[in-house]
Write an enzyme that holds these catalytic residues in place. Sequence first.
Site, short mmCIF file in Angstrom:
data_model
loop_
_atom_site.label_atom_id
_atom_site.label_comp_id
_atom_site.label_asym_id
_atom_site.label_seq_id
_atom_site.Cartn_x
_atom_site.Cartn_y
_atom_site.Cartn_z
N GLU A 43 -5.82 -3.18 12.40
CA GLU A 43 -5.44 -3.99 11.22
C GLU A 43 -6.37 -5.18 11.08
O GLU A 43 -6.76 -5.55 9.97
CB GLU A 43 -3.98 -4.44 11.30
CG GLU A 43 -2.96 -3.32 11.51
CD GLU A 43 -3.12 -2.14 10.58
OE1 GLU A 43 -3.58 -2.31 9.44
OE2 GLU A 43 -2.78 -1.01 10.99
N ALA A 56 1.55 -0.16 10.82
CA ALA A 56 1.27 -1.55 10.48
C ALA A 56 0.44 -1.60 9.21
O ALA A 56 -0.04 -0.58 8.74
CB ALA A 56 0.49 -2.22 11.61
N MET A 57 0.27 -2.82 8.68
CA MET A 57 -0.40 -2.97 7.39
C MET A 57 -1.28 -4.21 7.38
O MET A 57 -0.86 -5.28 7.79
CB MET A 57 0.67 -3.02 6.29
CG MET A 57 0.12 -3.20 4.91
SD MET A 57 -0.91 -1.77 4.44
CE MET A 57 -2.07 -2.60 3.34
N GLU A 58 -2.49 -4.02 6.84
CA GLU A 58 -3.56 -5.01 6.95
C GLU A 58 -3.57 -6.07 5.85
O GLU A 58 -4.64 -6.62 5.54
CB GLU A 58 -4.90 -4.28 6.95
CG GLU A 58 -5.30 -3.62 5.60
CD GLU A 58 -4.97 -2.14 5.49
OE1 GLU A 58 -4.05 -1.68 6.21
OE2 GLU A 58 -5.60 -1.45 4.68
N ASN A 59 -2.45 -6.42 5.24
CA ASN A 59 -2.42 -7.40 4.16
C ASN A 59 -3.28 -8.62 4.52
O ASN A 59 -3.23 -9.12 5.63
CB ASN A 59 -0.98 -7.88 3.93
CG ASN A 59 -0.01 -6.75 3.94
OD1 ASN A 59 -0.09 -5.88 3.10
ND2 ASN A 59 0.90 -6.74 4.91
N HIS A 78 -9.66 -4.17 9.55
CA HIS A 78 -9.57 -3.92 8.11
C HIS A 78 -9.98 -5.15 7.30
O HIS A 78 -10.31 -5.03 6.12
CB HIS A 78 -8.13 -3.55 7.72
CG HIS A 78 -7.84 -2.08 7.69
ND1 HIS A 78 -8.68 -1.15 7.15
CD2 HIS A 78 -6.75 -1.38 8.12
CE1 HIS A 78 -8.12 0.06 7.25
NE2 HIS A 78 -6.97 -0.05 7.85
N GLU A 111 -10.14 3.88 6.00
CA GLU A 111 -9.38 4.34 7.16
C GLU A 111 -10.24 5.04 8.20
O GLU A 111 -10.12 4.78 9.40
CB GLU A 111 -8.21 5.22 6.73
CG GLU A 111 -7.15 4.49 5.88
CD GLU A 111 -6.57 3.23 6.55
OE1 GLU A 111 -6.78 3.04 7.76
OE2 GLU A 111 -5.93 2.43 5.85
N GLU A 144 0.86 -1.18 0.00
CA GLU A 144 0.00 0.00 0.00
C GLU A 144 0.90 1.24 0.00
O GLU A 144 1.86 1.27 0.75
CB GLU A 144 -0.91 0.04 1.23
CG GLU A 144 -1.94 1.17 1.11
CD GLU A 144 -2.93 1.22 2.28
OE1 GLU A 144 -2.77 0.45 3.24
OE2 GLU A 144 -3.84 2.04 2.23
N1 PHE Z 1 -3.18 0.89 5.75
C1 PHE Z 1 -2.33 1.03 6.91
C2 PHE Z 1 -3.27 1.22 8.08
O1 PHE Z 1 -3.83 2.25 8.29
C3 PHE Z 1 -1.39 2.16 6.87
C4 PHE Z 1 -0.30 2.07 5.85
C5 PHE Z 1 -0.36 2.83 4.70
C6 PHE Z 1 0.78 1.28 6.07
C7 PHE Z 1 0.65 2.79 3.77
C8 PHE Z 1 1.79 1.23 5.16
C9 PHE Z 1 1.73 2.00 4.00
O2 PHE Z 1 -3.58 0.35 8.79
ZN ZN Z 2 -5.82 1.56 8.51
#
Ligand code: PHE
Ligand code: ZN
Length: 856
Positions: free
Chosen positions: A293, A257-260, A296, A315, A124
Amino acid sequence: MTDPRTVYLSDYRPYSHLVDQVDLTVRLAPRATRVDARLHLRPNPAARGRHVLRLDGEDLRLVSVRLDGTLLDLTPDDTGLTVPADLLPEAPFVLETTVEISPETNTALEGLYMSKGMYCTQCEAEGFRKITFYPDRPDVMAPFKVRIESDLPVLLSNGNPVASGPGWAEWHDPWPKPAYLFALVAGDLVAHRDSFTTRSGHAVDLAVWVRAADIDRCAYAMDSLIRSMKWDEQTYGREYDLDVFNIVAVDDFNMGAMENKGLNIFNSKLVLASPETATDDDYARIEAVIAHEYFHNWTGNRITCRDWFQLCLKEGLTVFRDQQFSGDMRSHAVKRIEDVLTLRARQFREDQGPLAHPVRPESFVEINNFYTATVYEKGAEIIGMLKRLVGDDGYARALDLYFDRHDGHAATIEDWLKVFEDATGRDLTQFKRWYSEAGTPRVTVSEAWNPGPQGGTYTLTLTQVNPPTPGQPDKGAKVIPVAVGLLNPNGDEVVPTTVLELTKGSQSFRFEGLAARPIPSILRGFSAPVVLERAVSAQERAFLLAHDTDPFNRWEAGRSLARDMLVAMVAKGAGVSPAWAEALPQLVLDDSLDPAFRALALRLPAEDDIAQTLHAAGTVPDPDAIRAARRAAATALAQRLAPHLPGLIAGLTDSGPFTADARAAGRRALKTAALQLLARVDGGAAAEAAYAAANNMTEEVGALAALLDIGKGAAELARFETRWSGNALVMDKWFALQVALAAPDQAAAVTRRLTERPDFDWKNPNRFRAVIGALSGNHAGFHHAGGDGYRTVADWLLKLDPLNPQTAARMSTAFETWRRYDAGRQALAQAELRRILAAPGLSRDLSEMAGRMLAG
Ligand code: PHE
Ligand code: ZN
C-alpha cells in the site's frame, strides 16, 4: 450471450470536463449523513464539441443542485445525474450538490459505511459514487479539500491536516487524485505514532490508528512502514510527499487493504500482530501489505490508471515491488518459492478454467470481479520478465523515465511499454501479448547430445503451446525468457545461468565445447509463468535436488518428484517412490540449508494442485483418491524420518525471547512441519506437548493443526476457544482450522454446525471467509460426492449476496474448477451454479461470475 451492462476498453473516451478542485463537507450521522460537494469544472479541450455533464451517483438522496449559484431542477436516474448541455457554460463553472446517505445501513462495505461505531470509506473501484455525484473514473484527477463534522474524537481524510476544532476537522490533499483514492475515517481511535525523515529532509508524522484495545499490537506494522519508506528511496528513488501518513485498521473490510492517498485503510488482520496472537505467516503478510500500500503512493497514486482496464499497471507493478522488498527483508530464494506456490495455486488455476482472462481484460460487467490473481500475480510476473529481458540497468532507466514522464497522470499499458522501448531500444510489440492473451503457455523441451573431439554439443529445443481460453481460441507465440544452467554429472556447474529467449513456436539453442553430456536446470528462478513439460527420470530429479545451484530449481526438483509420485499413485495405483523417500530426508536433515527452505521442501503439493495436474494430463481427478495418496505419502515419509524427528524438533526449539524475523520464523516453520509429520507416527503425543508449551501463535496453531489432521485435538480446541474467545482475529483461525481439516464426509456438517454459533458473524468478511472459504479450500470436503459441500457454499453465497455482493462474488470462485471432475460431481456443481444464477435480485457481481463459470 453478452450482458447489456458490459463495458469495453475500446469504448474509452476522455471525460467531457476537467475538475480543477473539489471541496467536500461531510456531516456524519448514521442514517443521514449530508455531503455537500463543490466541483470546480471546465470543459475538457481534449473532448471537442458541446457535451452534457454526466455525474455518477448511486443510492444518493439528492437534496439540491446549483450551477454557479443558481438552483437547478434535476432528477437523478439509477446510476447518476445529467446536467443538459444547454445549461452548461463553455467557461469554468462551479457545480454544488447536496446529498444524503446512510452509512449505518451500508452492508456492502463500499462507499461510506460503519464498522463497530466507526465511519470509514472504501472507494476503489467505483465506491465514490455512493458518497456524492461525481465523475467516478480514474482519469479525472483533482485536488481535494475536505471538512468533516462529527462528535467523534478522531476525524481523518487524505492529504495534510489544515485546521480542526471541537466537532470538526479540515484536510487538504494538494496532489491531484482520482476519486477512488478518496478516504474518510471518523471514530474513537488511538494512535501508535512514529516519524520518518525523508532523504531530502522532510519530516513526516506517521500514525497507525486502532481501537484502544488494539494499541499494543501496532509496532510491527509501524516498523514495516518505516522500512518500506526507506526501501523505496534506496531502491526506486521515491520519496514520500505529504506531512503525514496515516494507517487505519478496520474490522469489516472486503479486501486486504487500500492505498488511499496519505490515509491507507487496512483490514485489521493485516495490521495487528503480537507473538501471542499472530503467526509468522501473519507477520510476513503484514510486512508485505504495508509495503504494497505504501508503494502505491508512486505506482498507483502519483501515476494512476487511465481506466480500469489498466488495473495491472498499478497492481502488477506494485506486487512486483512488494515481492522485491520482502525478498530483500527476508530471503529471495524462499520468497520466490512462496510466490510461485501462490501463483500456481491461484493464478494457474484461474488461467486454466472458465474465469481465465487477460492481464489487461478488454471487457467487464463488474470491475470488482477483476481484482484477480491474474491481474495481480501474473501482472507481477510480466514485470519480472521485462526486467530479465532488459537487464537491471535497463529496468532502472525505464522506471526513472516512467516516473518522470507520467507523474501526475493517468497512464496505460501502452505508456508503460513505451518507456521500456524508449529507455532500452527494445521492441516490445510481441511481448505485449502477455497483456492481451489469457492462458498459461506450456513449454516442452527436447535434448540432443553430440560428442566431438573439441568437446560435445548439447542442443535444447524449446517448443511453446498457448492453449485456448474463453473467447480466445487462437494465440500467437509469446516472448518467453527461459533461464537455463547446465551441470556436469559430478554436480559442478558448467554453464551458469543464461537467459534463452524463446520467441517462436519452436527454437533450438546450442551449447558447445562440453566435456560430458550435461544435466540441464531449466526455468531457473521460475523465469516465466509457464508450465514446463519435460519427462525427467526420478534419478535426474534427485540429482538436481542434491546439486542444483539455483535454489528455486532445487526446490522444484523435489516438488516435481513428489508431484510425479502422487500422480502415479492416484492414476496408476503406484506406491510411494523410493527416489523421493530417499532424497527428501537427506535434504530435510541437512543442517547447512536454511530451515525455511527445508520446511518448504517438506510441504507436499496441495490436493487441488494434484487435481490440476491430473486434469491437465487428461485424467479426471478423484478427490478422495488424491487425499488418500497424499496422506499415504506423508505417512511413509514420517515413518522414514521418525528416528530423526524428535532430535530435529528439539534442535529447532528456541528458548530465548520471541523474535519475528525470517530466521526465527524459518526455524518455527521447519519445527512445525516436523511436528505434523511426527503426529502421523506417535499418535499426537509430541503435538499435545508442543501445544501445551507453545508461547506464540505460530506454534500454538501449528500443534493444533497437527492434532486435528489426525482426528484428535478436541481438548486443545476447547482450550483455544476459552483463551481466545475475546479476540476475533484469533478466533477466525479457530473457525478456519476445524473446517479446513475436517474429514471429507464431515466438512459440510462441521461448517453448518459452526455457522449456527452466535459468534458466527457472517456479515464480517473475515469470519465469513474463515468458515465458508475454508470449506471451499478443503478439496475433498468441498467436492464430496454427496454434493453437500457445493450446496453449503452456494447457500451461503446466496445469503451474503444481497448484503455484500463483492465478497459473495469473490468467494464464488470456489466453483471455477467444476468441469475438472466426474459427471456426477459436475452435475451437482452445475445445479448449484444454476440455482445461484436463477436467484431473484441476484447482484451484478455474482451473476457475472456464475454466468462465466457456467459458460466457459
Ligand atoms: N487497491 C487495493 C490494493 O491492491 C485492493 C483493493 C481493491 C481494496 C478494491 C479494496 C477495494 O492494494
Ligand atoms: Zn494494490
